[in-house]
Every structure is written in C-alpha cells, then in structure tokens.
Design a protein around this motif. Structure first.
Motif, PDB file in Angstrom:
ATOM      1  N   GLU A  30       0.853  -1.184   0.000  1.00 56.59           N
ATOM      2  CA  GLU A  30       0.000   0.000   0.000  1.00 56.59           C
ATOM      3  C   GLU A  30       0.890   1.236   0.000  1.00 56.59           C
ATOM      4  OE1 GLU A  30      -3.295   0.271   2.712  1.00 56.59           O
ATOM      5  OE2 GLU A  30      -3.383  -1.909   2.861  1.00 56.59           O
ATOM      6  N   VAL A  31       0.662   2.115  -0.935  1.00 53.10           N
ATOM      7  CA  VAL A  31       1.418   3.365  -1.030  1.00 53.10           C
ATOM      8  C   VAL A  31       0.536   4.446  -0.416  1.00 53.10           C
ATOM      9  CG1 VAL A  31       2.596   4.962  -2.569  1.00 53.10           C
ATOM     10  CG2 VAL A  31       2.467   2.539  -3.173  1.00 53.10           C
ATOM     11  N   ARG A  32       0.927   4.884   0.781  1.00 48.06           N
ATOM     12  CA  ARG A  32       0.148   5.899   1.488  1.00 48.06           C
ATOM     13  C   ARG A  32       1.078   6.981   2.022  1.00 48.06           C
ATOM     14  NH1 ARG A  32      -2.980   2.368   5.787  1.00 48.06           N
ATOM     15  NH2 ARG A  32      -0.876   1.580   5.930  1.00 48.06           N
ATOM     16  N   PRO A  33       0.579   8.205   2.076  1.00 50.71           N
ATOM     17  CA  PRO A  33       1.401   9.279   2.638  1.00 50.71           C
ATOM     18  C   PRO A  33       1.427   9.193   4.159  1.00 50.71           C
ATOM     19  CG  PRO A  33      -0.752  10.137   2.050  1.00 50.71           C
ATOM     20  CD  PRO A  33      -0.709   8.696   1.600  1.00 50.71           C
ATOM     21  N   ALA A  34       2.417   9.833   4.736  1.00 51.65           N
ATOM     22  CA  ALA A  34       2.471   9.943   6.191  1.00 51.65           C
ATOM     23  C   ALA A  34       1.341  10.866   6.636  1.00 51.65           C
ATOM     24  CB  ALA A  34       3.828  10.500   6.609  1.00 51.65           C
ATOM     25  N   ALA A  47      -0.237  17.158  -2.092  1.00 50.95           N
ATOM     26  CA  ALA A  47       0.630  16.667  -3.170  1.00 50.95           C
ATOM     27  C   ALA A  47       1.100  15.241  -2.873  1.00 50.95           C
ATOM     28  CB  ALA A  47       1.823  17.593  -3.347  1.00 50.95           C
ATOM     29  N   ALA A  48       1.427  14.981  -1.613  1.00 51.54           N
ATOM     30  CA  ALA A  48       1.858  13.632  -1.224  1.00 51.54           C
ATOM     31  C   ALA A  48       0.718  12.633  -1.410  1.00 51.54           C
ATOM     32  CB  ALA A  48       2.357  13.622   0.212  1.00 51.54           C
ATOM     33  N   ALA A  53      -1.473   8.160  -4.396  1.00 50.24           N
ATOM     34  CA  ALA A  53      -2.613   7.583  -5.105  1.00 50.24           C
ATOM     35  C   ALA A  53      -2.205   7.144  -6.508  1.00 50.24           C
ATOM     36  CB  ALA A  53      -3.765   8.586  -5.163  1.00 50.24           C
ATOM     37  N   THR A  54      -1.418   7.973  -7.168  1.00 52.29           N
ATOM     38  CA  THR A  54      -0.944   7.644  -8.515  1.00 52.29           C
ATOM     39  C   THR A  54      -0.092   6.383  -8.493  1.00 52.29           C
ATOM     40  OG1 THR A  54      -0.980   9.953  -9.194  1.00 52.29           O
ATOM     41  CG2 THR A  54       0.436   8.471 -10.469  1.00 52.29           C
ATOM     42  N   ILE A  57      -2.079   3.152  -7.897  1.00 54.36           N
ATOM     43  CA  ILE A  57      -2.701   2.688  -9.144  1.00 54.36           C
ATOM     44  C   ILE A  57      -1.651   1.996 -10.014  1.00 54.36           C
ATOM     45  CG2 ILE A  57      -3.757   3.449 -11.311  1.00 54.36           C
ATOM     46  CD1 ILE A  57      -5.114   5.690  -9.599  1.00 54.36           C
ATOM     47  N   ALA A  58      -0.465   2.602 -10.106  1.00 51.34           N
ATOM     48  CA  ALA A  58       0.602   2.014 -10.929  1.00 51.34           C
ATOM     49  C   ALA A  58       0.994   0.634 -10.415  1.00 51.34           C
ATOM     50  CB  ALA A  58       1.816   2.939 -10.959  1.00 51.34           C
ATOM     51  N   VAL A  59       1.139   0.492  -9.110  1.00 52.73           N
ATOM     52  CA  VAL A  59       1.500  -0.806  -8.522  1.00 52.73           C
ATOM     53  C   VAL A  59       0.414  -1.836  -8.823  1.00 52.73           C
ATOM     54  CG1 VAL A  59       1.760  -2.018  -6.308  1.00 52.73           C
ATOM     55  CG2 VAL A  59       3.005   0.103  -6.721  1.00 52.73           C
ATOM     56  N   THR A  60      -0.826  -1.426  -8.714  1.00 55.24           N
ATOM     57  CA  THR A  60      -1.948  -2.331  -8.981  1.00 55.24           C
ATOM     58  C   THR A  60      -1.966  -2.773 -10.444  1.00 55.24           C
ATOM     59  OG1 THR A  60      -3.235  -1.295  -7.219  1.00 55.24           O
ATOM     60  CG2 THR A  60      -4.457  -2.563  -8.863  1.00 55.24           C
TER      61      THR A  60
END
Length: 100
Positions: A30-34, A47-48, A53-54, A57-60
């Motif tokens: 999971e790519v999530r901001p702090a 922005a983070a 989020a971008t 989606i790319a990882v998925t």
C-alpha cells in the motif's frame, strides 16, 4: 515443434512462477502518505496524497499485468504440450496405416 525448434515448457513454467513470486508481495503493498503533520503544510500533504494515489494505481496495474503474463506463460506451456501430444498421436496413427 517443427523445424527442429523446441520449447522447454518447464522453463516457461519456471518463468511464470518467478513472476508470481515477485508480484505476490507487491500486490499487498500500500502506497500511502504519512500523516498530515509530517509535511508541515496542507499543500504538501495534498501533493503527497496525489503522488501516493498515482503510485498505488501504478503498482496495482503493473501487478495485474505481471500476473496476466505469468498466466500466459503457463497457458503457452500447456498449449505446447497439448499440441505435441496430439501431433505425436497423429504421426503414430499415420505410421500404423503405412505399416499395414
């Protein structure tokens, strides 16, 4: 295969397995901001969030494509083996008819 070429179906399956091994952990990522306070400013936090989020989606998408490729390699191995078996049976039938 014809023309003196061969396909190592075990290698196709090994490659498919290697892809699956690499993709499995990435699919759980999971790519999530702090937290918002980590960025010091709401604009930076926004922005983070967009950045993460971008990349989520790319990882998925990349994971799905890799899984698709892995399945295609397995299917290719199955197809090669099936046709090899069918062609061998047909050739044996022709030999039997010629030997009569």
């Amino acid at each position: 295969m014809s023309g003196g070429q061969t396909v190592d179906t075990d290698e196709l399956r090994a490659a498919a397995g290697a892809i699956a091994d690499v993709v499995a952990p990435a699919r759980r990522m999971e790519v999530r901001p702090a937290g918002a306070s980590a960025y010091g400013h709401p604009t930076a936090h926004g922005a983070a969030e967009r950045f993460c989020a971008t990349w989520q989606i790319a990882v998925t998408v990349l994971g799905a494509r890799a899984e698709s490729g892995s399945k295609a390699l397995r299917a290719s191995a199955d197809t090669y083996e099936y046709h090899e078996t069918v062609n061998r049976a047909r050739m044996n039938k022709v030999r039997e008819q010629l030997d009569r």
